[in-house]
Design a protein around this motif. Structure first.
Motif, mmCIF file in Angstrom:
data_model
loop_
_atom_site.group_PDB
_atom_site.id
_atom_site.type_symbol
_atom_site.label_atom_id
_atom_site.label_comp_id
_atom_site.label_asym_id
_atom_site.label_seq_id
_atom_site.Cartn_x
_atom_site.Cartn_y
_atom_site.Cartn_z
ATOM 1 N N ALA A 210 -10.242 8.300 11.583
ATOM 2 C CA ALA A 210 -10.374 8.874 12.438
ATOM 3 C C ALA A 210 -10.146 8.022 13.875
ATOM 4 C CB ALA A 210 -11.679 9.357 12.642
ATOM 5 N N GLY A 211 -10.364 8.982 15.331
ATOM 6 C CA GLY A 211 -10.762 8.209 16.523
ATOM 7 C C GLY A 211 -9.205 7.996 17.698
ATOM 8 N N GLU A 212 -8.179 8.896 16.695
ATOM 9 C CA GLU A 212 -7.004 8.375 17.786
ATOM 10 C C GLU A 212 -6.077 8.926 17.050
ATOM 11 O OE1 GLU A 212 -4.998 3.834 17.848
ATOM 12 O OE2 GLU A 212 -6.792 3.440 17.498
ATOM 13 N N LEU A 213 -4.394 9.086 17.143
ATOM 14 C CA LEU A 213 -3.208 9.817 16.460
ATOM 15 C C LEU A 213 -2.834 8.800 15.495
ATOM 16 C CD1 LEU A 213 -2.437 12.205 15.639
ATOM 17 C CD2 LEU A 213 -0.518 11.273 17.617
ATOM 18 N N LEU A 214 -3.231 8.931 14.230
ATOM 19 C CA LEU A 214 -2.227 7.855 13.063
ATOM 20 C C LEU A 214 -0.750 7.861 13.302
ATOM 21 C CD1 LEU A 214 -2.889 6.726 10.602
ATOM 22 C CD2 LEU A 214 -2.733 8.503 9.255
ATOM 23 N N ASN A 215 -0.031 7.600 13.405
ATOM 24 C CA ASN A 215 0.966 6.886 13.097
ATOM 25 C C ASN A 215 1.830 7.268 11.878
ATOM 26 O OD1 ASN A 215 3.804 4.286 12.644
ATOM 27 N ND2 ASN A 215 3.412 6.214 14.947
ATOM 28 N N GLU A 216 3.178 7.980 11.707
ATOM 29 C CA GLU A 216 3.344 8.275 10.231
ATOM 30 C C GLU A 216 3.863 6.865 9.482
ATOM 31 O OE1 GLU A 216 6.106 11.643 8.958
ATOM 32 O OE2 GLU A 216 5.837 11.871 10.652
ATOM 33 N N SER A 217 4.459 6.345 10.814
ATOM 34 C CA SER A 217 4.335 5.018 9.042
ATOM 35 C C SER A 217 3.348 4.193 9.091
ATOM 36 C CB SER A 217 5.502 3.875 10.491
ATOM 37 O OG SER A 217 4.506 3.824 12.163
ATOM 38 N N ALA B 275 2.951 6.040 5.804
ATOM 39 C CA ALA B 275 4.085 5.773 4.849
ATOM 40 C C ALA B 275 3.307 3.473 4.598
ATOM 41 C CB ALA B 275 5.435 5.779 5.495
ATOM 42 N N ASP B 276 3.792 3.111 5.230
ATOM 43 C CA ASP B 276 3.949 1.872 4.825
ATOM 44 C C ASP B 276 2.412 1.325 3.990
ATOM 45 O OD1 ASP B 276 5.346 1.423 6.325
ATOM 46 O OD2 ASP B 276 4.513 0.345 8.110
ATOM 47 N N TRP B 277 1.188 2.203 4.050
ATOM 48 C CA TRP B 277 0.026 1.999 3.422
ATOM 49 C C TRP B 277 -0.007 2.520 2.713
ATOM 50 C CZ3 TRP B 277 -4.435 -1.344 4.172
ATOM 51 C CH2 TRP B 277 -5.386 -0.542 3.317
ATOM 52 N N LEU B 278 0.520 3.861 2.254
ATOM 53 C CA LEU B 278 0.727 4.252 1.115
ATOM 54 C C LEU B 278 1.937 4.205 0.567
ATOM 55 C CD1 LEU B 278 0.247 7.592 -0.731
ATOM 56 C CD2 LEU B 278 2.189 8.208 0.855
ATOM 57 N N ALA B 279 2.824 3.195 0.893
ATOM 58 C CA ALA B 279 3.528 2.620 -0.156
ATOM 59 C C ALA B 279 3.029 1.775 -0.811
ATOM 60 C CB ALA B 279 5.371 2.343 0.643
ATOM 61 N N ALA B 280 2.155 0.963 0.079
ATOM 62 C CA ALA B 280 2.056 -0.573 -0.644
ATOM 63 C C ALA B 280 0.229 -0.128 -1.461
ATOM 64 C CB ALA B 280 1.062 -1.319 0.635
ATOM 65 N N THR B 281 -0.375 0.808 -1.212
ATOM 66 C CA THR B 281 -1.227 0.904 -1.689
ATOM 67 C C THR B 281 -0.983 1.645 -3.046
ATOM 68 O OG1 THR B 281 -2.733 2.041 0.208
ATOM 69 C CG2 THR B 281 -2.900 0.051 0.149
ATOM 70 N N LEU C 74 -3.563 -3.907 9.257
ATOM 71 C CA LEU C 74 -3.109 -4.569 8.649
ATOM 72 C C LEU C 74 -1.778 -4.284 7.407
ATOM 73 C CD1 LEU C 74 -6.407 -2.701 6.679
ATOM 74 C CD2 LEU C 74 -6.211 -4.624 7.454
ATOM 75 N N VAL C 75 -1.252 -3.046 7.999
ATOM 76 C CA VAL C 75 0.275 -2.818 7.508
ATOM 77 C C VAL C 75 0.844 -4.414 7.691
ATOM 78 C CG1 VAL C 75 -0.322 -0.588 6.895
ATOM 79 C CG2 VAL C 75 1.276 -1.489 8.944
ATOM 80 N N ARG C 76 1.057 -4.464 8.719
ATOM 81 C CA ARG C 76 1.537 -6.428 8.832
ATOM 82 C C ARG C 76 1.603 -6.884 8.265
ATOM 83 N NH1 ARG C 76 3.274 -6.240 14.715
ATOM 84 N NH2 ARG C 76 3.256 -3.748 15.965
ATOM 85 N N GLU C 77 0.191 -7.645 7.695
ATOM 86 C CA GLU C 77 -0.390 -8.422 6.789
ATOM 87 C C GLU C 77 0.853 -8.054 4.751
ATOM 88 O OE1 GLU C 77 -2.128 -10.508 7.896
ATOM 89 O OE2 GLU C 77 -2.166 -9.900 9.710
ATOM 90 N N ASP C 78 1.130 -9.230 4.255
ATOM 91 C CA ASP C 78 1.503 -9.054 2.781
ATOM 92 C C ASP C 78 0.085 -8.912 2.242
ATOM 93 O OD1 ASP C 78 3.178 -9.274 0.442
ATOM 94 O OD2 ASP C 78 3.450 -10.989 0.516
ATOM 95 N N LEU C 79 0.757 -7.378 1.754
ATOM 96 C CA LEU C 79 -0.681 -6.361 1.316
ATOM 97 C C LEU C 79 -0.916 -6.609 -0.244
ATOM 98 C CD1 LEU C 79 -0.486 -3.198 3.182
ATOM 99 C CD2 LEU C 79 -2.998 -4.944 3.169
ATOM 100 N N SER C 80 0.525 -7.306 -0.485
ATOM 101 C CA SER C 80 0.168 -7.671 -2.234
ATOM 102 C C SER C 80 -0.482 -8.904 -2.850
ATOM 103 C CB SER C 80 2.116 -7.685 -2.937
ATOM 104 O OG SER C 80 2.910 -9.307 -1.497
ATOM 105 N N GLN C 81 -0.681 -9.645 -1.329
ATOM 106 C CA GLN C 81 -1.458 -10.614 -1.812
ATOM 107 C C GLN C 81 -2.967 -10.800 -2.210
ATOM 108 O OE1 GLN C 81 0.078 -14.068 -1.560
ATOM 109 N NE2 GLN C 81 1.776 -12.593 -1.880
#
Length: 549
Positions: free
Chosen positions: A318-325, A328-334, A299-306
């Motif tokens: 959940a289900g696996e480790l969340l990558n810090e980057s 950060a990208d999701w937090l910045a976009a949303t 999802l963060v590879r998409e243009d979330l502003s659209q």
């Protein structure tokens, strides 16, 4: 249950209590009450593969599930009978589950990826008596039937030719009575410690095990819906999970309704398309969202502003480790942090980050109230902060609500994880000074290299933070000097080419993101990783291939 609001995690643990009614049965004690008090409120919003939206109320679910319970009873199904469900994300799944809860029959939710040989194994292994199947999958059941021993109630949902011996789901429901009172006779009245459902485990290290839960299991998910998903009345929650797996019941069924929210179902049948998911979320004004980290990475590879995600207010993973980057990208976009959690097919939510906690990207959080979670070393000693150990749950004074009954018909396997007053999860983690747990991986997946113990998740997390890497699996390979060397098996994103230059770039990237000694000395590029039908990486298979090579 009334949701409490706590200013801190410590207050939450002190104040939270879970009321467990006698002989609890979710269909009668929760769904029927919701139907009585809020019958016209929407319970499920369903969007099919063609984009058609349908809203289903609690009153509708009550009537349909009573009709289906009567229809199945007329065909001979009784309390304790086991029924396999393969229904994708169609509304018939919810109707069937509730109907079986009413009957006291035991659903076995199963994924559509099962092949005939898988069906034969599961039907015979679990003595399954009934099947409720989407019509596009009926042919596989027919192929498997001659090799099965116990099947005699067969139901098909959807359009398609009805094979001999099968009943049509919708004809059954239409012809049956909408009145199904709670049975009075103990032989028919299911609840409490009676079997509720069976999951087949993912089988990452062997043949799938049958994980049996009792009727208290839904109550364990009140914590999931009300507190981890932070749901309030009026919310519309989307968990991106297929109904063949336990995660669907974490996020598409019990806890969401108990918290007063409605469940959103996106019933896509083809390949996952990130842009399409974002469009669906925006158009349907999703308020809370849960998906594995892999989905967030796409999802963060998409243009979330659209996309208008202004209604979205809370996100979990959940289900696996969340990558810090990715965090950060999701937090910045949303503007929204992602709250992590941890549990297993054998449990409900065990460890989580809640709204009254500061998220630490990469940490699964702190133990859930009601779950006495500790870390133990191989000698059975408690691990201090900073020391890795196995995640264990204390059960000596009683099991927490949501813990499984055991591995069905396999007492020795149950005893191998349930002993000395603890349930041993087989997963490793370490705890920091603030009490947050940091997941390392399965006990068998840890790599011992030059005296270091390296968890695959942290190296995989570093790798997938590089734009060239879509997926990665990290394993250990024998090394004469180090004991084991770290190896990464990598799936590349489009536009990148495997080669020595990229290998060096990825190795240097890992050295910068995490401790340098953890970098993969070997990188193998593949088109896809070996996975279970639930999508979990089969590291054991990669290790086996390497040993054979």
């Amino acid at each position: 249950m009334k949701k409490i609001v706590s200013a801190s995690y410590e207050d939450f643990c002190r104040d939270f209590t879970l009321n467990v009614p006698a002989n609890f049965n979710f269909a009668f004690d929760v769904l029927d009450r919701l139907a009585s008090e809020r019958g016209d409120d929407v319970a499920v919003v369903h969007v099919d593969d063609a984009g058609v939206r349908r809203d289903y109320t609690f009153g509708w679910l009550h009537g349909q599930s009573c009709r289906m319970a009567n229809a199945l009873k007329q065909r001979g199904l009784r309390k304790g009978d086991r029924v396999m469900l393969i229904l994708y994300r169609s509304i018939e799944f919810w109707v069937s589950m509730l109907a079986l809860h009413r009957l006291g029959a035991v659903p076995v939710p199963s994924p559509a990826q099962l092949m005939p040989k898988d069906i034969v194994f599961r039907v015979n292994r679990a003595n399954i008596r009934g099947m409720i199947v989407e019509s596009s999958l009926t042919g596989r059941i027919e192929e498997a039937r001659p090799q099965t021993e116990t099947l005699d109630v067969l139901v098909q949902s959807g359009k398609g030719c009805l094979p001999a011996g099968w009943s049509d789901f919708h004809d059954m429901v239409q012809q049956a009575s909408a009145d199904f009172p709670r049975p009075a006779a103990p032989a028919e009245n299911a609840g409490g410690d009676d079997p509720l459902l069976i999951f087949f485990s993912s089988g990452t290290t062997g043949m799938p095990k049958m994980v049996e839960h009792n009727h208290l299991y839904p109550l364990g998910h009140y914590m999931t819906g009300a507190y981890w998903h932070d749901l309030e009345p009026g919310d519309l929650h989307l968990t991106l999970a297929d109904t063949g797996w336990g995660k669907a019941l974490w996020g598409k069924f019990y806890g969401q309704w108990m918290a007063g929210a409605a469940v959103f179902v996106y019933d896509f049948r083809g390949k996952f398309v990130p842009a399409e998911l974002l469009r669906i979320m925006a158009e349907n004004r999703i308020t809370t969202f849960c998906a594995p980290p892999t989905v967030y990475r796409f999802l963060v590879r998409e243009d979330l502003s659209q996309y208008d995600l202004s209604c979205l207010r809370h996100c979990t993973t959940a289900g696996e480790l969340l990558n810090e980057s990715v965090y950060a990208d999701w937090l910045a976009a949303t503007g929204l942090p992602i709250y992590e959690g941890y549990g297993q097919t054998e449990t409900t939510l065990q460890v989580a980050t809640f709204r009254n906690m500061q998220p630490k990207p990469g940490s699964i959080g702190r133990p859930v109230p009601g779950w006495d979670v500790v870390l133990m070393d191989a000698g059975g000693n408690m691990c201090p902060a900073g020391e890795e150990g196995e995640i264990c749950v204390r059960v000596a004074e009683g099991a927490p609500v949501g813990l499984f009954k055991g591995y069905l018909d396999e007492p020795e396997k149950t005893a191998s994880v349930m002993f000395d007053g603890y349930y041993h999860t087989g997963d490793k983690a370490w705890m920091d000074e603030d009490g947050y747990l940091w997941f390392l991986g399965r006990v068998d997946d840890l790599i011992k290299s030059s005296g270091y113990r390296i968890g695959p998740f942290e190296v995989e997390s570093a790798l997938v933070s590089h734009p060239a890497v879509i997926e990665a699996a990290v394993t250990g390979v024998p090394d004469p000097l180090r004991g084991q060397a770290v190896k990464a098996t990598v799936v590349l994103a489009g536009g990148y080419e495997a080669g020595e230059a990229l290998t060096k770039e990825l190795q240097n990237h890992v050295k910068k993101v995490t401790a340098p000694y953890k970098y993969p000395r070997i990188i193998d590029y593949v088109d896809e990783l070996p996975k279970t039908i639930s999508g979990k990486i089969k590291r054991a298979e990669i290790r086996q291939r390497d040993e054979q090579a």
